[in-house]
Design an enzyme around this catalytic site. Structure first.
Site, mmCIF file in Angstrom:
data_model
loop_
_atom_site.group_PDB
_atom_site.id
_atom_site.type_symbol
_atom_site.label_atom_id
_atom_site.label_comp_id
_atom_site.label_asym_id
_atom_site.label_seq_id
_atom_site.Cartn_x
_atom_site.Cartn_y
_atom_site.Cartn_z
ATOM 1 N N GLU A 1 0.820 -1.210 0.000
ATOM 2 C CA GLU A 1 0.000 0.000 0.000
ATOM 3 C C GLU A 1 0.854 1.261 0.000
ATOM 4 O O GLU A 1 0.554 2.243 -0.692
ATOM 5 C CB GLU A 1 -0.934 0.004 1.216
ATOM 6 C CG GLU A 1 -2.106 -0.948 1.110
ATOM 7 C CD GLU A 1 -3.043 -0.575 -0.032
ATOM 8 O OE1 GLU A 1 -3.567 0.550 -0.023
ATOM 9 O OE2 GLU A 1 -3.229 -1.413 -0.933
ATOM 10 N N ILE A 2 1.942 1.250 0.755
ATOM 11 C CA ILE A 2 2.813 2.420 0.803
ATOM 12 C C ILE A 2 3.574 2.578 -0.507
ATOM 13 O O ILE A 2 3.715 3.682 -1.033
ATOM 14 C CB ILE A 2 3.764 2.322 2.009
ATOM 15 C CG1 ILE A 2 2.952 2.486 3.304
ATOM 16 C CG2 ILE A 2 4.862 3.376 1.930
ATOM 17 C CD1 ILE A 2 3.754 2.381 4.572
#
Length: 307
Positions: free
Chosen positions: A66-67
């Protein structure tokens, strides 16, 4: 999150960003909720992308993806995610690593602050959470660099629990299907609809469908997210302060014995001149290096910058 009440299990939706009094108002010009859900599921099945971080019950692995995916295309993230997970397979492994090694593995992805924040999150989890990520949106957003969408992604994808996951591809689908022709649509209008359509029993598959359909729409519709009230044009990277920061980090990381301020400035000037730009003003150079040291990208020992 599953909560027991009087012997019964009930689902508590983790929609932290919504106001308590928010209620979904289905746009009158839009197809029905049932038709919208059916369309998204159909498109999701047809357009499904088999990505290495999908269908994993590993919150850390999902968090890394996600990052990395923030402001970075999926095709670029794949190889980086696999290498990063091989080198730092757990939060404890990441916490034990040198910051310079983490940043070195991040080179080429851009937005190095993300790597630094991820390392700090690992440090916090190792020290305070037994090497594990917290399981709720509220706890996750208290960690460095984790915003509501990233936290919701961990909850939905790793734990398969409903949460308000509103990012650009998801937003694109709601804009395209429910607000055709509308300009300046606010997330305050979209967020309750995202919450209303997220199923209690399989949030993971629902958001995969939204992501894949949204990615497809962005490939065939010119800039669909422009109709969002929150749409901003990304600033030019070439010649920007952000590019200078990235180049300085790259140079210091490539100098294991450290590099003097004078040589670092010369190398940055050479980089700028190779791109047809003028040398960097001394005050700008000092300002950027001061920021990078303060943020923890590297340290200064006398006249040397050291990773």
């Amino acid at each position: 999150m599953l909560v027991r009440a009087g012997g019964q299990r009930r689902v508590v939706f983790e929609f932290m960003p919504l106001m308590n009094d928010a209620r979904p108002t289905w746009p009158p010009e839009a197809p029905s909720k049932e038709a919208f859900v059916a369309l998204v599921r159909e498109q999701g099945r047809a357009l499904y992308r088999d990505l290495p971080w999908r269908n994993l019950d590993n919150p850390y692995a999902v968090l890394v993806s996600e990052i990395m995916l923030q402001q970075t295309q999926v095709a670029r993230v794949k190889g980086y995610w696999e290498r990063f997970m091989a080198l730092f397979p757990t939060l404890d492994a990441l916490a034990s690593a040198d910051t310079s090694d983490v940043l070195a593995q991040w080179q080429g992805l851009g937005y190095n602050r993300r790597a630094l924040a991820l390392k700090k999150t690992a440090d916090v989890c190792a020290a305070e959470h037994g090497g594990l990520l917290p399981e709720t949106v509220e706890e996750l957003v208290a960690l460095p660099g984790i915003g509501p969408a990233t936290a919701a992604g961990v909850v939905a994808f790793a734990h398969n629990r409903p949460a308000l996951y509103l990012e650009t591809n998801v937003r694109t689908v709601f804009l395209h299907e429910l607000f055709p022709g509308r300009e300046g649509v606010s997330d305050k209008e979209i967020a309750p609809l995202v919450a209303d359509t997220c199923p209690a029993d399989d949030a993971r598959a629902w958001y995969y469908a939204l992501l894949d359909y949204g990615a497809h729409l962005k490939s065939i519709v010119a800039n669909p997210s422009r109709r969002s009230a929150h749409h901003t044009r990304q600033s030019t990277f070439e010649g920007s302060r952000r590019q200078k920061r990235a180049e300085l980090v790259r140079i210091v990381l490539a100098s294991p014995e450290g590099i003097s301020a004078a040589e670092l400035a010369q190398r940055l000037d050479a980089f700028e001149q190779a791109g047809g730009r003028p040398p960097v003003d001394a005050e700008v150079f000092e300002s950027i290096t001061t920021d990078l040291v303060a943020e923890g990208f590297f340290r200064q020992e006398g006249d040397l910058f050291v990773a």
